[in-house]
Scaffold this motif. Structure first.
Motif, PDB file in Angstrom:
ATOM      1  N   VAL A  55      34.217  44.737  23.137  1.00  7.33           N
ATOM      2  CA  VAL A  55      33.886  43.394  23.613  1.00  7.33           C
ATOM      3  C   VAL A  55      33.171  42.642  22.486  1.00  7.33           C
ATOM      4  CG1 VAL A  55      32.555  42.086  25.332  1.00  7.33           C
ATOM      5  CG2 VAL A  55      33.758  44.178  26.014  1.00  7.33           C
ATOM      6  N   PRO A  56      33.605  41.412  22.196  1.00  7.21           N
ATOM      7  CA  PRO A  56      32.987  40.648  21.103  1.00  7.21           C
ATOM      8  C   PRO A  56      31.490  40.416  21.314  1.00  7.21           C
ATOM      9  CG  PRO A  56      35.040  39.611  21.802  1.00  7.21           C
ATOM     10  CD  PRO A  56      34.721  40.684  22.814  1.00  7.21           C
ATOM     11  N   ALA A  57      30.755  40.396  20.221  1.00  8.94           N
ATOM     12  CA  ALA A  57      29.318  40.119  20.254  1.00  8.94           C
ATOM     13  C   ALA A  57      29.085  38.762  20.910  1.00  8.94           C
ATOM     14  CB  ALA A  57      28.755  40.127  18.843  1.00  8.94           C
ATOM     15  N   GLY A  58      28.087  38.699  21.759  1.00  7.60           N
ATOM     16  CA  GLY A  58      27.744  37.449  22.440  1.00  7.60           C
ATOM     17  C   GLY A  58      28.451  37.259  23.770  1.00  7.60           C
ATOM     18  N   PHE A  59      29.507  38.015  24.031  1.00 10.10           N
ATOM     19  CA  PHE A  59      30.189  37.919  25.321  1.00 10.10           C
ATOM     20  C   PHE A  59      29.366  38.649  26.374  1.00 10.10           C
ATOM     21  CE2 PHE A  59      33.475  36.213  22.945  1.00 10.10           C
ATOM     22  CZ  PHE A  59      34.657  36.036  23.631  1.00 10.10           C
ATOM     23  N   THR A  60      29.338  38.101  27.577  1.00 10.01           N
ATOM     24  CA  THR A  60      28.614  38.732  28.680  1.00 10.01           C
ATOM     25  C   THR A  60      29.562  38.916  29.858  1.00 10.01           C
ATOM     26  OG1 THR A  60      27.874  36.574  29.490  1.00 10.01           O
ATOM     27  CG2 THR A  60      26.368  37.765  28.021  1.00 10.01           C
ATOM     28  N   PRO A  61      29.294  39.943  30.679  1.00 13.31           N
ATOM     29  CA  PRO A  61      30.145  40.143  31.855  1.00 13.31           C
ATOM     30  C   PRO A  61      29.899  39.039  32.888  1.00 13.31           C
ATOM     31  CG  PRO A  61      28.461  41.864  31.713  1.00 13.31           C
ATOM     32  CD  PRO A  61      28.292  40.977  30.523  1.00 13.31           C
ATOM     33  N   LEU A  62      30.982  38.578  33.501  1.00 15.31           N
ATOM     34  CA  LEU A  62      30.836  37.618  34.591  1.00 15.31           C
ATOM     35  C   LEU A  62      30.459  38.387  35.845  1.00 15.31           C
ATOM     36  CD1 LEU A  62      33.832  35.072  34.481  1.00 15.31           C
ATOM     37  CD2 LEU A  62      31.414  34.593  34.193  1.00 15.31           C
ATOM     38  N   PRO A  63      29.515  37.881  36.631  1.00 22.65           N
ATOM     39  CA  PRO A  63      29.197  38.539  37.903  1.00 22.65           C
ATOM     40  C   PRO A  63      30.353  38.329  38.896  1.00 22.65           C
ATOM     41  CG  PRO A  63      27.922  36.516  37.647  1.00 22.65           C
ATOM     42  CD  PRO A  63      28.677  36.718  36.367  1.00 22.65           C
ATOM     43  N   ASP A  64      30.342  39.073  39.983  1.00 25.47           N
ATOM     44  CA  ASP A  64      31.425  39.003  40.970  1.00 25.47           C
ATOM     45  C   ASP A  64      31.714  37.583  41.453  1.00 25.47           C
ATOM     46  OD1 ASP A  64      31.922  41.683  40.826  1.00 25.47           O
ATOM     47  OD2 ASP A  64      30.756  42.211  42.604  1.00 25.47           O
ATOM     48  N   ASP A  65      30.654  36.789  41.715  1.00 23.58           N
ATOM     49  CA  ASP A  65      30.895  35.426  42.197  1.00 23.58           C
ATOM     50  C   ASP A  65      31.505  34.554  41.095  1.00 23.58           C
ATOM     51  OD1 ASP A  65      28.439  35.516  40.843  1.00 23.58           O
ATOM     52  OD2 ASP A  65      27.538  33.933  42.057  1.00 23.58           O
ATOM     53  N   GLY A  66      31.141  34.801  39.848  1.00 27.12           N
ATOM     54  CA  GLY A  66      31.735  34.079  38.717  1.00 27.12           C
ATOM     55  C   GLY A  66      33.206  34.429  38.547  1.00 27.12           C
ATOM     56  N   ILE A  67      33.534  35.715  38.727  1.00 22.60           N
ATOM     57  CA  ILE A  67      34.932  36.152  38.650  1.00 22.60           C
ATOM     58  C   ILE A  67      35.729  35.502  39.776  1.00 22.60           C
ATOM     59  CG2 ILE A  67      36.500  38.122  38.885  1.00 22.60           C
ATOM     60  CD1 ILE A  67      34.363  39.844  37.491  1.00 22.60           C
ATOM     61  N   ALA A  68      35.178  35.511  40.983  1.00 21.42           N
ATOM     62  CA  ALA A  68      35.879  34.928  42.135  1.00 21.42           C
ATOM     63  C   ALA A  68      36.144  33.439  41.925  1.00 21.42           C
ATOM     64  CB  ALA A  68      35.066  35.147  43.406  1.00 21.42           C
ATOM     65  N   ALA A  69      35.194  32.722  41.308  1.00 21.11           N
ATOM     66  CA  ALA A  69      35.359  31.283  41.083  1.00 21.11           C
ATOM     67  C   ALA A  69      36.377  31.003  39.972  1.00 21.11           C
ATOM     68  CB  ALA A  69      34.010  30.652  40.734  1.00 21.11           C
ATOM     69  N   LYS A  70      36.337  31.798  38.904  1.00 25.55           N
ATOM     70  CA  LYS A  70      37.193  31.543  37.744  1.00 25.55           C
ATOM     71  C   LYS A  70      38.582  32.165  37.874  1.00 25.55           C
ATOM     72  CE  LYS A  70      36.315  30.950  32.855  1.00 25.55           C
ATOM     73  NZ  LYS A  70      35.379  31.156  31.775  1.00 25.55           N
ATOM     74  N   TYR A  71      38.676  33.274  38.610  1.00 27.38           N
ATOM     75  CA  TYR A  71      39.938  34.001  38.779  1.00 27.38           C
ATOM     76  C   TYR A  71      40.198  34.265  40.259  1.00 27.38           C
ATOM     77  CZ  TYR A  71      39.722  34.795  33.764  1.00 27.38           C
ATOM     78  OH  TYR A  71      39.675  34.622  32.409  1.00 27.38           O
ATOM     79  N   PRO A  72      40.452  33.204  41.035  1.00 27.78           N
ATOM     80  CA  PRO A  72      40.680  33.410  42.473  1.00 27.78           C
ATOM     81  C   PRO A  72      42.017  34.127  42.705  1.00 27.78           C
ATOM     82  CG  PRO A  72      41.067  31.118  41.890  1.00 27.78           C
ATOM     83  CD  PRO A  72      40.573  31.818  40.652  1.00 27.78           C
ATOM     84  N   ALA A  73      41.951  35.325  43.220  1.00 30.65           N
ATOM     85  CA  ALA A  73      43.160  36.106  43.484  1.00 30.65           C
ATOM     86  C   ALA A  73      42.822  37.165  44.525  1.00 30.65           C
ATOM     87  CB  ALA A  73      43.660  36.771  42.210  1.00 30.65           C
ATOM     88  N   ALA A  74      43.841  37.635  45.198  1.00 31.25           N
ATOM     89  CA  ALA A  74      43.634  38.666  46.208  1.00 31.25           C
ATOM     90  C   ALA A  74      43.055  39.933  45.572  1.00 31.25           C
ATOM     91  CB  ALA A  74      44.947  38.983  46.908  1.00 31.25           C
ATOM     92  N   ARG A  75      43.520  40.261  44.381  1.00 31.89           N
ATOM     93  CA  ARG A  75      43.032  41.448  43.670  1.00 31.89           C
ATOM     94  C   ARG A  75      42.250  40.964  42.453  1.00 31.89           C
ATOM     95  NH1 ARG A  75      47.432  44.079  43.615  1.00 31.89           N
ATOM     96  NH2 ARG A  75      46.929  45.473  45.313  1.00 31.89           N
TER      97      ARG A  75
END
Length: 188
Positions: free
Chosen positions: A41-61
């Protein structure tokens, strides 16, 4: 004369160090993702929390993980879904995924497409710039253009998808990072 020779050698040494630093590649941190998968993972990148993932990548899976840069404009995601294909089907899958990508966007410029081996595992790799145009009559919005590098691998009955994307205008900055991090993937 000795001083000039010394300063010339010193300048040459500084040039070599600067060139080596410039070509050392991006700083990547080996990060576990899901079960038996790691990626740099590139330096400075941070993991998105679950709610951030749901907002940015809305999908069933939802993806297993999404990492984003501080501006939120550049993402690295890892997703997994069931598949009935096997690793013997990579040639066919390359054609299927390429066609699917072409149908998904208004325009696609492929930069690379192949099957490659990384850390003793085969991957389908597609690197491209996509454009989505607003085709409504009278619309004068510019197309949305993105640089994307996607790698697919089959692990058992699962398809694992690694995706790096950024705005197309940032491609020159991020393409070396995307290419480097895709080389760090390990799957056990």
């Amino acid at each position: 004369m000795k001083t000039f020779l010394f300063s010339g050698r010193f300048a040459s040494l500084l040039l070599v160090v600067a060139l080596l630093t410039a070509f050392a590649g991006p700083k990547l941190t080996k990060t576990p993702v899901g079960k038996n998968i790691t990626i740099g993972v590139p330096a400075g990148f941070t993991p998105l929390p679950d709610d951030g993932i749901a907002a940015k990548y809305p999908a069933a899976r939802r993806p297993l993980a999404v990492f984003t840069n501080p501006s939120g404009r550049v993402d690295l995601s890892v997703a997994q879904k069931p598949t009935t294909f096997t690793d013997r089907d990579y040639g066919l899958l390359l054609k299927i995924y390429k066609s699917s990508i072409q149908n998904m966007y208004s325009k696609v410029e492929f930069l690379s497409e192949d099957i490659r081996t990384i850390n003793k595992r085969d991957f389908i790799a597609l690197e491209f710039v996509s454009s989505v145009a607003d085709n409504k009559r009278g619309s004068n919005l510019a197309p949305i253009r993105r640089y994307q590098f996607v790698q697919y691998a089959i692990q058992g009955d699962q398809l694992v998808v690694f995706t790096f994307n950024c705005p197309a205008e940032e491609q020159p900055q991020w393409r070396p990072t995307a290419q480097a991090l895709m080389q760090t993937i390990t799957m056990k």
